[in-house]
Design an enzyme around this catalytic site. Sequence first.
Site, mmCIF file in Angstrom:
data_model
loop_
_atom_site.group_PDB
_atom_site.id
_atom_site.type_symbol
_atom_site.label_atom_id
_atom_site.label_comp_id
_atom_site.label_asym_id
_atom_site.label_seq_id
_atom_site.Cartn_x
_atom_site.Cartn_y
_atom_site.Cartn_z
ATOM 1 N N LEU A 82 0.771 34.956 25.385
ATOM 2 C CA LEU A 82 -1.194 35.785 25.975
ATOM 3 C C LEU A 82 -1.551 34.163 26.774
ATOM 4 O O LEU A 82 -2.565 34.090 27.517
ATOM 5 C CB LEU A 82 -1.656 36.501 25.285
ATOM 6 C CG LEU A 82 -1.915 37.481 24.567
ATOM 7 C CD1 LEU A 82 -2.233 37.470 23.176
ATOM 8 C CD2 LEU A 82 -1.494 38.716 25.240
ATOM 9 N N CYS A 83 -0.637 33.371 26.908
ATOM 10 C CA CYS A 83 -1.423 32.008 27.313
ATOM 11 C C CYS A 83 -0.458 31.845 28.832
ATOM 12 O O CYS A 83 0.543 33.123 29.404
ATOM 13 C CB CYS A 83 -0.053 30.783 26.698
ATOM 14 S SG CYS A 83 -0.508 30.370 25.330
ATOM 15 N N MET A 120 -3.599 24.133 23.667
ATOM 16 C CA MET A 120 -2.472 24.486 23.914
ATOM 17 C C MET A 120 -1.178 24.147 24.526
ATOM 18 O O MET A 120 0.494 24.071 23.735
ATOM 19 C CB MET A 120 -1.756 26.236 23.908
ATOM 20 C CG MET A 120 -3.108 27.584 23.357
ATOM 21 S SD MET A 120 -2.905 27.193 21.438
ATOM 22 C CE MET A 120 -0.957 27.173 21.434
ATOM 23 N N GLU A 121 -0.991 23.522 25.442
ATOM 24 C CA GLU A 121 -0.115 22.878 26.361
ATOM 25 C C GLU A 121 -0.236 21.875 25.606
ATOM 26 O O GLU A 121 0.913 20.866 25.024
ATOM 27 C CB GLU A 121 -0.831 23.036 27.752
ATOM 28 C CG GLU A 121 -0.086 23.869 28.445
ATOM 29 C CD GLU A 121 -1.416 24.439 28.594
ATOM 30 O OE1 GLU A 121 -1.539 26.119 28.945
ATOM 31 O OE2 GLU A 121 -2.059 24.791 27.681
ATOM 32 N N ASP A 135 14.954 16.447 15.198
ATOM 33 C CA ASP A 135 16.388 16.806 15.542
ATOM 34 C C ASP A 135 17.521 15.495 16.447
ATOM 35 O O ASP A 135 18.765 15.925 15.702
ATOM 36 C CB ASP A 135 16.702 17.494 17.312
ATOM 37 C CG ASP A 135 17.761 18.065 17.405
ATOM 38 O OD1 ASP A 135 18.176 18.786 16.939
ATOM 39 O OD2 ASP A 135 18.247 18.365 18.307
#
Length: 167
Positions: A82-83, A120-121, A135
């Site tokens: 939904l972004c 959100m970004e 990682d």
Amino acid sequence: MAGTGKGTTTLTHLGVEGRADMVDVGEKAITERTATASGVVTMEPETLKIILDGNAKKGDVIGTARIAGIMAAKRTHDLIPLCHPLLLNKVSVDIEPDDALPGLRVSATVRVSGKTGVEMEALTAVSVACLTIYDMAKALEKGMVISDIRLLKKTGGKSGDWRSGEA
């Protein structure tokens, strides 16, 4: 929640039947919007030293994590349901060593001229940068901890500016 987060109780991504919906931003004004987020990767002092000395087997941990964060911010709409896809003006990811942790502090600032915010970004950029650090250094230490990912501040839009008490 809708509004400024000051006691409002409606969710903007739920329709009247409780179904998830993408918010219609078509009528919203284009404004300059920014968001800054941060996070931390804690590790053993020896792991931090190897990263800072550039001796990790997978290569430049900090440089690669910075690029991964920038790329993630640009792809947030593919990762978070939904972004809205946004044409970002600027994404910066900063990664600084902190011997007191010990570890790396990650921050990201995202800027757009648009109809919806970039919180959100910024959060996605920090999350993916932290995951990339893990990682690339997991062969050195599997017990690293990713923590404290949070929004520090946002500007622009109808709800105005917001700043975390810890920002």
